[in-house]
Design a protein around this motif. Structure first.
Motif, mmCIF file in Angstrom:
data_model
loop_
_atom_site.group_PDB
_atom_site.id
_atom_site.type_symbol
_atom_site.label_atom_id
_atom_site.label_comp_id
_atom_site.label_asym_id
_atom_site.label_seq_id
_atom_site.Cartn_x
_atom_site.Cartn_y
_atom_site.Cartn_z
ATOM 1 N N TYR A 35 0.850 -1.177 0.000
ATOM 2 C CA TYR A 35 0.000 0.000 0.000
ATOM 3 C C TYR A 35 0.892 1.235 0.000
ATOM 4 N N GLN A 37 0.598 5.353 1.357
ATOM 5 C CA GLN A 37 -0.209 6.247 2.192
ATOM 6 C C GLN A 37 0.174 7.678 1.924
ATOM 7 N N GLY A 40 -4.712 12.701 3.024
ATOM 8 C CA GLY A 40 -5.992 12.901 2.350
ATOM 9 C C GLY A 40 -6.471 11.721 1.543
ATOM 10 N N HIS A 41 -5.615 10.734 1.345
ATOM 11 C CA HIS A 41 -5.992 9.561 0.547
ATOM 12 C C HIS A 41 -6.026 8.280 1.354
ATOM 13 N N GLY A 42 -5.545 8.313 2.550
ATOM 14 C CA GLY A 42 -5.481 7.082 3.318
ATOM 15 C C GLY A 42 -4.532 6.092 2.680
ATOM 16 N N LEU A 43 -4.847 4.831 2.810
ATOM 17 C CA LEU A 43 -4.016 3.784 2.210
ATOM 18 C C LEU A 43 -4.651 3.338 0.901
ATOM 19 N N LEU A 45 -4.195 0.529 -2.277
ATOM 20 C CA LEU A 45 -3.572 -0.740 -2.618
ATOM 21 C C LEU A 45 -2.855 -0.631 -3.961
ATOM 22 N N GLY A 58 -3.675 -3.666 -7.731
ATOM 23 C CA GLY A 58 -4.617 -2.938 -6.905
ATOM 24 C C GLY A 58 -5.104 -1.710 -7.634
ATOM 25 N N GLU A 59 -5.564 -0.730 -6.881
ATOM 26 C CA GLU A 59 -6.188 0.441 -7.508
ATOM 27 C C GLU A 59 -5.207 1.467 -8.047
ATOM 28 N N PHE A 90 3.638 0.886 2.729
ATOM 29 C CA PHE A 90 3.434 -0.124 3.759
ATOM 30 C C PHE A 90 3.231 -1.489 3.128
#
Lengths: 116, 109
Positions: A35, A37, A40-43, A45, A58-59, A90
């Protein structure tokens, strides 16, 4: 974070250079994830692996590749780093699904990458 | 795109008060999980609630899930300064784990 280590923990590099981040686990877990980080976007993938040589996107996979030649190691490669890839990365691991289908992640401590 | 969206983005309370964070998501899920992140550290799993459950407790944590509204809430009771952290919901859709942007909780002593 017991059982999962990331290296390097900090790296500064220049635009256009290749970068490889390593995730190493001692838990013999089947699944491994990368991931990123960002504020404003968080985690988000990037890629994940469900076994040796088995990976999926992932995205936010563009600009990243992964490899898993051994159960314990999952490598994330930036072929040609860009400033937009400056982030904290991460790694996470999880065992195969249990009978109830739960999938709980254990995270590494993170790798901070700065691309100048 | 992100699956989960936490609300509020930031929350500041006094020690001893309760803290409530909400999470909304977009698609059907297998389960929903909450994680905590202390500054500069990786995420740590707190609690999991399955799609067929409505409420779950673990110590001072209480999680609810409303699949009809595609929403979940995390309640931390009797908060402590040590609860100061960011809290994330994560949705599990066939092993594709997606996280929201998190709620930053500050508990003042």
């Amino acid at each position: 974070d017991a059982g999962i280590t990331q290296s390097p923990r900090h790296k500064v590099t220049e635009t256009g250079t290749p970068v490889t981040l390593r995730c190493h686990q001692t838990e013999n877990h089947r699944y491994m994830y990368w991931y990123r980080q960002d504020p404003g976007h968080g985690l988000r993938l990037i890629h994940y692996s469900y076994g040796v040589k088995d990976t999926d996107k992932g995205e936010v996979s563009d600009g990243y590749s992964v490899s898993r030649s051994k159960t314990e190691d999952f490598l994330l490669t930036l072929e040609s780093a860009t400033s937009s890839q400056t982030s904290v990365y991460f790694c996470a691991i999880s065992p195969a699904f249990d009978r109830s289908g739960a999938n709980v992640l254990t995270f590494g401590a993170g790798s901070r990458l700065t691309v100048l | 795109s992100q699956q989960g969206e936490e609300d509020p983005q930031a929350l500041s309370i006094q020690e001893g008060e309760n803290a409530t964070m909400n999470c909304s998501y977009k698609t059907s899920i297998n389960n929903l999980q909450w994680y905590r992140q202390n500054s500069g550290r990786g995420l740590v799993h707190l609690i999991l609630i399955r799609s067929n459950e409505r409420e779950k407790h673990s110590g001072r944590l209480r999680v609810t899930l409303d699949t009809s509204k595609k929403s979940s809430s995390l309640l931390i009771t009797a908060s402590r300064a040590a609860d100061t952290a960011s809290y994330f919901c994560a949705t599990d859709v066939n092993n594709d784990m997606r996280f929201g942007a998190g709620t930053r909780l500050t508990v003042k002593p």
